[in-house]
Design a protein around this motif. Sequence first.
Motif, PDB file in Angstrom:
ATOM      1  N   LEU A  25       0.817  -1.211   0.000  1.00 24.36           N
ATOM      2  CA  LEU A  25       0.000   0.000   0.000  1.00 24.36           C
ATOM      3  C   LEU A  25       0.853   1.265   0.000  1.00 24.36           C
ATOM      4  O   LEU A  25       0.346   2.353  -0.206  1.00 24.36           O
ATOM      5  N   ASN A  26       2.139   1.102   0.250  1.00 25.03           N
ATOM      6  CA  ASN A  26       3.034   2.268   0.158  1.00 25.03           C
ATOM      7  C   ASN A  26       4.336   1.863  -0.527  1.00 25.03           C
ATOM      8  O   ASN A  26       5.406   1.823   0.099  1.00 25.03           O
ATOM      9  N   PRO A  27       4.245   1.523  -1.817  1.00 23.07           N
ATOM     10  CA  PRO A  27       5.416   0.973  -2.507  1.00 23.07           C
ATOM     11  C   PRO A  27       6.588   1.957  -2.600  1.00 23.07           C
ATOM     12  O   PRO A  27       7.739   1.532  -2.619  1.00 23.07           O
ATOM     13  N   ALA A  28       6.283   3.262  -2.651  1.00 18.73           N
ATOM     14  CA  ALA A  28       7.377   4.243  -2.765  1.00 18.73           C
ATOM     15  C   ALA A  28       8.260   4.199  -1.515  1.00 18.73           C
ATOM     16  O   ALA A  28       9.488   4.227  -1.607  1.00 18.73           O
ATOM     17  N   GLU A  29       7.612   4.116  -0.363  1.00 15.59           N
ATOM     18  CA  GLU A  29       8.379   4.049   0.887  1.00 15.59           C
ATOM     19  C   GLU A  29       9.179   2.738   0.948  1.00 15.59           C
ATOM     20  O   GLU A  29      10.334   2.721   1.363  1.00 15.59           O
ATOM     21  N   LEU A  31      10.251   1.029  -1.586  1.00 18.36           N
ATOM     22  CA  LEU A  31      11.353   1.156  -2.552  1.00 18.36           C
ATOM     23  C   LEU A  31      12.543   1.869  -1.908  1.00 18.36           C
ATOM     24  O   LEU A  31      13.697   1.442  -2.049  1.00 18.36           O
ATOM     25  N   ASN A  32      12.236   2.909  -1.178  1.00 25.63           N
ATOM     26  CA  ASN A  32      13.292   3.668  -0.507  1.00 25.63           C
ATOM     27  C   ASN A  32      14.018   2.801   0.530  1.00 25.63           C
ATOM     28  O   ASN A  32      15.237   2.869   0.671  1.00 25.63           O
ATOM     29  N   PHE A  44      15.965  -0.595 -12.653  1.00 24.44           N
ATOM     30  CA  PHE A  44      14.920  -1.536 -13.079  1.00 24.44           C
ATOM     31  C   PHE A  44      14.810  -2.706 -12.091  1.00 24.44           C
ATOM     32  O   PHE A  44      13.712  -3.092 -11.677  1.00 24.44           O
ATOM     33  N   LEU A  46      15.862  -2.773  -8.966  1.00 26.69           N
ATOM     34  CA  LEU A  46      15.420  -2.246  -7.669  1.00 26.69           C
ATOM     35  C   LEU A  46      13.903  -2.035  -7.679  1.00 26.69           C
ATOM     36  O   LEU A  46      13.196  -2.460  -6.753  1.00 26.69           O
ATOM     37  N   ASN A  47      13.398  -1.410  -8.745  1.00 28.35           N
ATOM     38  CA  ASN A  47      11.955  -1.179  -8.858  1.00 28.35           C
ATOM     39  C   ASN A  47      11.197  -2.506  -8.906  1.00 28.35           C
ATOM     40  O   ASN A  47      10.117  -2.626  -8.327  1.00 28.35           O
ATOM     41  N   SER A  48      11.768  -3.483  -9.622  1.00 26.05           N
ATOM     42  CA  SER A  48      11.087  -4.778  -9.752  1.00 26.05           C
ATOM     43  C   SER A  48      10.957  -5.462  -8.391  1.00 26.05           C
ATOM     44  O   SER A  48       9.900  -6.011  -8.064  1.00 26.05           O
ATOM     45  N   ALA A  51       8.415  -3.544  -6.342  1.00 34.11           N
ATOM     46  CA  ALA A  51       7.054  -3.625  -6.883  1.00 34.11           C
ATOM     47  C   ALA A  51       6.444  -5.001  -6.657  1.00 34.11           C
ATOM     48  O   ALA A  51       5.259  -5.125  -6.339  1.00 34.11           O
ATOM     49  N   ALA A  52       7.272  -6.039  -6.823  1.00 32.49           N
ATOM     50  CA  ALA A  52       6.718  -7.398  -6.816  1.00 32.49           C
ATOM     51  C   ALA A  52       6.725  -8.048  -5.434  1.00 32.49           C
ATOM     52  O   ALA A  52       5.802  -8.801  -5.094  1.00 32.49           O
ATOM     53  N   TRP A  55       3.457  -7.927  -3.048  1.00 33.73           N
ATOM     54  CA  TRP A  55       2.315  -8.717  -3.539  1.00 33.73           C
ATOM     55  C   TRP A  55       2.647 -10.209  -3.541  1.00 33.73           C
ATOM     56  O   TRP A  55       1.768 -11.050  -3.332  1.00 33.73           O
ATOM     57  N   PHE A  56       3.900 -10.521  -3.782  1.00 29.43           N
ATOM     58  CA  PHE A  56       4.333 -11.925  -3.736  1.00 29.43           C
ATOM     59  C   PHE A  56       4.157 -12.484  -2.325  1.00 29.43           C
ATOM     60  O   PHE A  56       3.713 -13.613  -2.136  1.00 29.43           O
TER      61      PHE A  56
ATOM     62  N   ALA B  19       2.179 -10.854  -8.945  1.00 25.73           N
ATOM     63  CA  ALA B  19       2.683  -9.660  -8.250  1.00 25.73           C
ATOM     64  C   ALA B  19       2.943  -8.529  -9.244  1.00 25.73           C
ATOM     65  O   ALA B  19       2.568  -7.378  -8.999  1.00 25.73           O
ATOM     66  N   LEU B  32       8.410   0.469 -13.493  1.00 27.10           N
ATOM     67  CA  LEU B  32       9.639  -0.318 -13.406  1.00 27.10           C
ATOM     68  C   LEU B  32      10.837   0.334 -14.093  1.00 27.10           C
ATOM     69  O   LEU B  32      11.976   0.141 -13.682  1.00 27.10           O
ATOM     70  N   PHE B  37      15.677   7.564  -8.124  1.00 36.57           N
ATOM     71  CA  PHE B  37      16.747   8.173  -7.322  1.00 36.57           C
ATOM     72  C   PHE B  37      17.796   8.797  -8.245  1.00 36.57           C
ATOM     73  O   PHE B  37      18.930   8.309  -8.326  1.00 36.57           O
TER      74      PHE B  37
END
Lengths: 166, 208
Positions: A25-29, A31-32, A44, A46-48, A51-52, A55-56, B19, B32, B37
């Motif tokens: 519910l807070n993916p940006a946080e 990610l950080n 890419f 890091l984001n993957s 992001a995943a 939910w996984f 996911a 993605l 940053f």
Amino acid sequence: MDAIAVLARWVLGALFVYMGLKKALNPAEFLNLVRQYDMVSSPFLLNSIAAALPWFEVFCGLLLLAGVAVRGTAVVLVAMLVPFTLLILKRALAVAGAQGIAFCMVKFDCGCGSGEVLICHKLLENCLLTFLACWLIAGAGRKLSMRFSLVPSPVSTQVSEAGFSG
Amino acid sequence: MKKVLVEAALVAITGAALAFVTNALSSRGLKLTRNYFPGANRPSLTARAANNPVRGAGGTNLATASAEQDTIARLRGKGFQVADGEKVLALFHDPRYEQGLIIFVDARNEDHYKHGHIPGAYQFDHMYPERYLGAVLPACNAAQQVIVYCDGGDCELSEFAAEFLRSSAGVANDKLFVFSGGLKEWERRQLPLEIGERKSGQFRTASK
């Protein structure tokens, strides 16, 4: 013992759903927080991960709660818990060294979904969760499962059916 | 055991696929391919700990001071002007602040912003620029000086926000400042914090 094993499966499943949802519910946080571990340099990748992963975790938690593919899911959980625990340990050692404080005083948000925590407690918690997952891999928690094994052997099919109907 | 591993592989593949799909469908999902940053070049915590071990009484203070120096050096290395607590206070009390010629930009997320921000500060979470640029960009363009801040200490959000404003939104570098001490220093000075929305008129003082 069966009841305790089922309870352990539910606790493990519920924890993963809860922790996963908090991050999702807070993916940006999240990610950080993932970035703080310096695991990968590629944006890419890091984001993957960020992001995943949440939910996984929710998916795995739901499988355990429902009792679907329990042993396989538990293997996946161990495969996540062990490296995550080592990463937290490595970072906690670095923080303790950088701040000159006792290891068990080290406190940070490890990105585990529980906010800022004492890392000693988190490591103990992860060890306990890993133990529970290993117990499930050994075949515990079969009762009240919708489909304990996706790839059933003749023996496990019979036991699974007995468990579900019983 | 082989069957369990096959099952684990099935769970992993299905879970990963679901996911990524859920992330793509979620309004809060991450893009993605985007670099969230920009210009990040901070050494890892492990490397910093190895280069700068601190032991014994007062170690934490020494480490904090050293971290602040590292932050200031890093900001200057990126070409940012650094504002310390004294300068920020002077800008806050400057009459141009009331005229919108000096503005503050809070680079933290919405929850933190609403919990307390420098009075009158605009919010700009660089993770979701599309939500905030509509309000922040005209204010930046009209201002003579723009001070970007986050929590201070190890917080890098102000750097990423300033980098975005400079590189992607075209805000002139000579008007951009990063408040190195951030909100921690603001609170240490017991200065007022506005809570809720910008210009909500509700304030609180920093909790010790």
